[in-house]
Scaffold this active site. Structure first.
Site, PDB file in Angstrom:
ATOM      1  CG  ASP A   8     -33.475  -0.656  -5.679  1.00 51.18           C
ATOM      2  OD1 ASP A   8     -32.553  -1.068  -5.667  1.00 51.18           O
ATOM      3  OD2 ASP A   8     -34.111  -0.371  -6.815  1.00 51.18           O
ATOM      4  CG  ASP A  10     -29.544   1.093 -10.555  1.00 53.01           C
ATOM      5  OD1 ASP A  10     -29.202   2.153 -11.027  1.00 53.01           O
ATOM      6  OD2 ASP A  10     -28.684   0.114 -10.120  1.00 53.01           O
ATOM      7  CG  ASP A 169     -37.288  -0.841  -9.211  1.00 52.74           C
ATOM      8  OD1 ASP A 169     -36.278  -1.121  -8.282  1.00 52.74           O
ATOM      9  OD2 ASP A 169     -36.854  -1.042 -10.509  1.00 52.74           O
TER      10      ASP A 169
END
Length: 240
Positions: A8, A10, A169
């Site tokens: 991922d 961000d 995250d």
């Protein structure tokens, strides 16, 4: 055979959540609409822009107001986030990615950002050359947590799901990985906390990017598949 790690963006590679909230807030100002509280905006990080604006505006994701919000966000993204990209890289990310590449791994990104924005952010941060492929939300019909982004990465790079690990995250990343047949590492330093991530059932959990690199770099034992380290949590069991 090179093994694949899908990241991922961000909250995983780049510490953009605070800047994203700032950009959303500015976009709401440009729309002439009162911005939601920062915590409410932050909770939408990891979703495609249209869905995030739709949720925040209580409007249809394909409606005109949402479309205007997305246009304002993309314009403000270039002004607010891109100039700060290099300073927003999480500790250990640049070195860790280089180490994984040196070990023969193939790296890719699957993000809820539009491809052009993700590519621009990675280039501004000096990380783009580490990745064989970047897949954005506008390149699939069903972004995360649907597995389509992950499956597109696997298909394009010609890697079987059992040879791939997703690092993210948010619970959206973990759900996408599961549905695509990939193992996953949940990082606790981004948007979703450890408890929320544990409920999604990641294969492993890491508190720092250095721990991510250590997990991915561990030597397989007794003929186990590469990356097959530790104990996989059963469904619904918190990762250890």
């Amino acid at each position: 055979m090179s093994h694949l790690t899908v990241f991922d963006l961000d909250g995983t590679l780049v510490d953009t959540p605070r800047a994203i909230v700032e950009t959303f807030t500015a976009a709401f100002g440009a729309l002439g609409v009162a911005a939601p509280p920062p915590a409410v905006i932050r909770a939408t990080i990891g979703l495609p822009l249209e869905r995030a604006f739709g949720d925040l505006l209580a409007a249809a994701p394909d409606g005109e107001l949402v479309a205007q919000g997305v246009v304002h966000y993309q314009r403000l993204f270039k002004q607010i986030i891109l100039p700060r990209a290099n300073e927003l890289i999480f500790p250990g990310v640049a070195e860790g990615l280089a180490e994984l590449r040196a070990r023969g791994g193939t790296l890719a990104v699957a993000t809820s950002k539009f491809h052009a924005s993700a590519d621009a952010l990675l280039r501004a941060a000096g990380l783009r050359d580490q990745f064989a492929l970047v897949v954005g939300a506008d390149q699939v019909s069903r972004p995360k947590p649907d597995p389509e982004s992950g499956l597109l990465v696997l298909r394009t790079l010609g890697v079987a799901a059992r040879h791939a690990v997703m690092v993210g995250d948010t619970a959206h990343d973990i759900h996408m990985a599961k549905a695509a047949g990939m193992r996953s590492i949940a990082v606790t330093y981004g948007v979703h906390g450890a408890d929320e991530l544990a409920l999604a059932g990641p294969t492993w959990v890491a508190d720092t990017f250095a721990e991510v690199v250590a997990l991915l770099s561990a030597e397989p034992a007794h003929g186990a598949e590469p990356y097959d380290i530790g104990v996989r949590p059963e469904a619904g069991e918190p990762a250890r």
